[in-house]
Scaffold this active site. Structure first.
Site, mmCIF file in Angstrom:
data_model
loop_
_atom_site.group_PDB
_atom_site.id
_atom_site.type_symbol
_atom_site.label_atom_id
_atom_site.label_comp_id
_atom_site.label_asym_id
_atom_site.label_seq_id
_atom_site.Cartn_x
_atom_site.Cartn_y
_atom_site.Cartn_z
ATOM 1 N N ILE A 167 33.225 -10.362 -12.564
ATOM 2 C CA ILE A 167 33.207 -9.473 -11.399
ATOM 3 C C ILE A 167 33.751 -8.103 -11.813
ATOM 4 O O ILE A 167 34.800 -8.023 -12.460
ATOM 5 C CB ILE A 167 34.097 -10.076 -10.278
ATOM 6 C CG1 ILE A 167 33.561 -11.447 -9.870
ATOM 7 C CG2 ILE A 167 34.189 -9.157 -9.073
ATOM 8 C CD1 ILE A 167 32.204 -11.420 -9.243
ATOM 9 N N HIS A 211 37.747 -23.119 -11.897
ATOM 10 C CA HIS A 211 37.555 -23.330 -13.334
ATOM 11 C C HIS A 211 37.673 -24.833 -13.609
ATOM 12 O O HIS A 211 38.639 -25.464 -13.182
ATOM 13 C CB HIS A 211 38.616 -22.556 -14.124
ATOM 14 C CG HIS A 211 38.377 -22.626 -15.599
ATOM 15 N ND1 HIS A 211 37.415 -21.848 -16.230
ATOM 16 C CD2 HIS A 211 38.928 -23.404 -16.554
ATOM 17 C CE1 HIS A 211 37.411 -22.149 -17.521
ATOM 18 N NE2 HIS A 211 38.307 -23.083 -17.741
#
Ligand code: GRF
Length: 215
Positions: free
Chosen positions: A95, A111
């Site tokens: 991002i 994650h």
């Protein structure tokens, strides 16, 4: 007070997106998904969004070779859809800084391992499970963290270990971990949108008593 508006970013099949959507429909998470963003025109997430009347924006690397142009275009869409929080659900692109700054401590990522192990640049998707398998650890797990400007290094919101003593392949690990992702991610999204998180540097504390978390 009106529900908080979420944007879900997804590059793949979108099973985490689906798990979060289900919990919104069950009124467990007080939020609305106002936008789905993907870099992959084949993403399963597109079908999930479309069949739930969620607007989709596809930003392919081919159409947006320049990262700043890409991130500015995404940011414009986020602002015009009045998005409050961003949920990265298997989104493979980093991002951009302007988005991270605009949505400081308002972006969650999942994650599929216990950070800070098996994280960082290049550690995504199946690469993570392969590295975990080769290293022979007995536990892996799920980490949900806020996003800052470094790969997998933002403040950790929730973590859950997964025992992998008896697995025989990276695929087995992926399967066990994904099941836990679907439980844990909606929980973290709820904490975020209910403003139950207090961030102090890299530490995250739950503001209310009786909340799930590590404090
Ligand atoms: C998940 O394992 C997520 O942690 C990882 O990519 C996978 C995406 O799964 N980053 P899905 O698209 O949500 O099914």
């Amino acid at each position: 007070m009106s529900d908080k508006r979420l944007a879900v970013f997804a590059s793949g099949q979108g099973s985490n997106f689906k798990a979060i959507l289900e919990k919104i429909k069950d009124n467990y998470i007080p939020a609305t998904i106002g936008l789905c963003i993907t870099d992959n025109p084949e993403a399963g997430a597109i079908d999930i969004a479309s069949s739930n009347d969620i607007p989709v924006k596809v930003f392919t690397p081919k159409d947006f070779p320049d990262k700043d142009v890409l991130n500015d275009a995404i940011l414009r869409d986020l602002l015009s859809a009045k998005i409050d929080y961003i949920i990265l659900a298997g989104y493979l692109k980093m991002i951009g800084r302007r988005i991270v700054d605009q949505y400081s401590n308002k972006i969650l990522n999942i994650h599929p391992a216990l950070l800070p192990s098996f994280g960082g640049k290049g550690m995504y998707g199946h690469h993570v499970h392969e590295a975990v398998f080769e290293r022979g650890v007995k536990f892996t797990g799920v980490t949900i963290h806020l996003v800052n400007n470094e790969y997998d290094a933002g403040p950790i919101v929730l973590q859950k270990p997964v025992s992998i003593e008896n697995v025989s392949s990276p695929d087995d690990i992926a399967k066990c971990v994904l099941e836990v992702e679907h439980e844990l991610y909606p929980e973290a999204v709820k904490l975020l949108v209910e403003e139950s998180l207090e961030v102090m540097g890299l530490r995250v504390r739950m503001k209310k008593e009786g909340m799930t978390g590590n404090d």
